[in-house]
Design a protein around this motif. Structure first.
Motif, PDB file in Angstrom:
ATOM      1  N   LEU A   9       0.681  -1.303   0.116  1.00 37.17           N
ATOM      2  CA  LEU A   9      -0.066   0.003  -0.055  1.00 37.17           C
ATOM      3  C   LEU A   9       0.723   1.289   0.005  1.00 37.17           C
ATOM      4  N   SER A  10       2.148   1.280   0.190  1.00 36.85           N
ATOM      5  CA  SER A  10       2.848   2.283   0.323  1.00 36.85           C
ATOM      6  C   SER A  10       4.287   2.033  -0.488  1.00 36.85           C
ATOM      7  N   PRO A  11       4.134   1.847  -1.889  1.00 34.86           N
ATOM      8  CA  PRO A  11       5.188   1.331  -2.467  1.00 34.86           C
ATOM      9  C   PRO A  11       6.215   2.578  -2.634  1.00 34.86           C
ATOM     10  N   THR A  12       7.516   2.245  -3.262  1.00 32.82           N
ATOM     11  CA  THR A  12       8.583   3.086  -3.216  1.00 32.82           C
ATOM     12  C   THR A  12       9.369   2.894  -4.257  1.00 32.82           C
ATOM     13  N   ILE A  13      10.076   3.976  -4.852  1.00 37.00           N
ATOM     14  CA  ILE A  13      11.374   3.760  -5.561  1.00 37.00           C
ATOM     15  C   ILE A  13      12.552   4.001  -4.418  1.00 37.00           C
ATOM     16  N   ASP A  14      13.383   3.123  -4.224  1.00 35.87           N
ATOM     17  CA  ASP A  14      14.595   3.243  -3.138  1.00 35.87           C
ATOM     18  C   ASP A  14      15.775   3.700  -4.128  1.00 35.87           C
ATOM     19  N   VAL A 252      18.075  -2.831   4.733  1.00 33.82           N
ATOM     20  CA  VAL A 252      17.065  -2.669   3.899  1.00 33.82           C
ATOM     21  C   VAL A 252      16.329  -4.177   3.469  1.00 33.82           C
ATOM     22  N   GLY A 253      15.266  -4.264   3.458  1.00 35.55           N
ATOM     23  CA  GLY A 253      14.641  -5.421   2.602  1.00 35.55           C
ATOM     24  C   GLY A 253      14.875  -6.684   3.578  1.00 35.55           C
ATOM     25  N   GLY A 291      22.867  -1.425   0.086  1.00 29.35           N
ATOM     26  CA  GLY A 291      21.901  -0.694  -0.234  1.00 29.35           C
ATOM     27  C   GLY A 291      20.726  -1.495  -0.071  1.00 29.35           C
ATOM     28  N   THR A 292      19.884  -1.486  -1.297  1.00 29.03           N
ATOM     29  CA  THR A 292      18.713  -2.336  -1.397  1.00 29.03           C
ATOM     30  C   THR A 292      18.419  -3.388  -2.014  1.00 29.03           C
ATOM     31  N   GLU A 293      19.810  -4.198  -2.138  1.00 23.47           N
ATOM     32  CA  GLU A 293      19.973  -5.427  -3.140  1.00 23.47           C
ATOM     33  C   GLU A 293      19.367  -6.515  -2.632  1.00 23.47           C
ATOM     34  N   LEU A 294      18.644  -6.768  -1.531  1.00 24.99           N
ATOM     35  CA  LEU A 294      18.188  -7.926  -1.177  1.00 24.99           C
ATOM     36  C   LEU A 294      19.091  -8.901  -1.181  1.00 24.99           C
TER      37      LEU A 294
END
Length: 313
Positions: A9-14, A252-253, A291-294
């Motif tokens: 419900l709160s998507p984003t571009i990281d 992150v993630g 970062g946001t690499e999972l």
């Protein structure tokens, strides 16, 4: 074969970058930024894709940033169902200080969803729910959104005989639990707010989880305990599982990766002990990347094998 549906419900571009050193009042030269799709359910879908499990990602999408989000998901071959919104999709900003390896995360508020947009999201969830074994609602709710929204999702899941997994916080979490869910993944703070019990140790975590399960509101509770791993509680057993020791580069993630690992285990027919270990392996592996690499699948498999071997001792 039935699918997994994720709801964000709160998507984003990281947007993430690195600097040599962070100093106030100085112009900071950043590395080239990296753009990745983000938000709870979206990250769950991305992580599931890395494990070889497909899903359908549902999310609101607005303006040029929304189009960019959809393009980024297409690049990762994520099946998606975007609901057009009046307001722009938000962007978050992550900066790593190379000198100290400190990570600074700037989270922008999610734009308000209009009432008709909420209704459209619910309609899409309802239309797709009959095709799904699991519905995963993960992440925060936008400002001004109805706090009973996830309770409505829970009712849809019940009617479709789909299992609802929830990873959120606040009143939305409480109302979803009151309606009834299959699996919860709260942290200790969220569990404390749900039950009023001061959860400082394994015994009190188990007591709080049983309070919810005993009311028939949930089948499985997996309490995320950070570096300590997680505690799984059902009406039949409780187990605390220690996380493997890894070199942490970003958090992150990590929580979304943990949820994805558990969903993957459930879809593969793992028992709960192995399911939660897969979740912990994914969450831990995600912290190993910047970062946001999972996570990388090879890291997950190695950590999962280590956790499973520990069961046999």
């Amino acid at each position: 074969m039935k699918q997994v549906l994720t709801l964000t419900l709160s998507p984003t571009i990281d947007k993430s970058t690195t600097v040599d050193k962070i100093m106030a009042e100085h112009k900071l030269d950043c590395d080239l930024p990296k753009f990745e799709p983000g938000g709870g359910g979206i990250n769950v879908s991305r992580a599931l894709k890395r494990l070889g499990q497909s899903s359908i990602a549902i999310f609101p999408s607005g303006g040029l940033t929304g189009e960019m989000l959809e393009d980024l998901l297409h690049e990762e071959h994520i099946v998606q169902h975007a609901i057009r919104t009046k307001n722009l999709t938000r962007e978050n900003f992550i900066v790593v200080n190379r000198a100290t390896n400190e990570q600074f995360r700037f989270g922008m508020p999610a734009p308000e969803l209009l009432q008709k947009e909420e209704a459209e999201i619910l309609k899409v969830v309802k239309d797709l729910s009959s095709k799904c074994s699991y519905i995963v609602a993960s992440g925060s709710l936008p400002m001004g959104m109805s706090t009973d929204f996830l309770a409505k999702v829970a009712r849809i899941a019940h009617k479709a005989d789909a299992r609802l997994i929830v990873d959120t916080s606040g009143d939305a979490l409480k109302q979803a639990v009151d309606e009834g869910v299959y699996l919860l993944k709260p942290n200790q703070s969220e569990l404390r707010k749900l039950t009023g019990i001061d959860v400082e140790d394994n015994e009190s975590v188990e007591e709080a989880a049983h309070q919810i399960i005993g009311k028939g509101k949930c089948k499985i509770i997996v309490v995320s305990m950070g570096p300590q791993g997680a505690q799984i509680v059902t009406d039949e057993f409780s187990e605390q599982i220690t996380a493997p020791s890894v070199r942490k580069r970003s958090t992150v993630g990590a929580g979304d990766s943990m949820v994805a690992g558990m969903v993957y285990g459930l879809m593969q027919g793992y028992d709960l002990q192995h399911t939660v270990r897969m979740g912990i392996a994914c969450g831990s592996a995600a912290t190993m990347n910047p970062g946001t690499e999972l996570f990388k699948k090879d890291d997950v498999e190695r950590l999962y094998d280590w956790l499973v071997k520990g069961m046999k001792k």
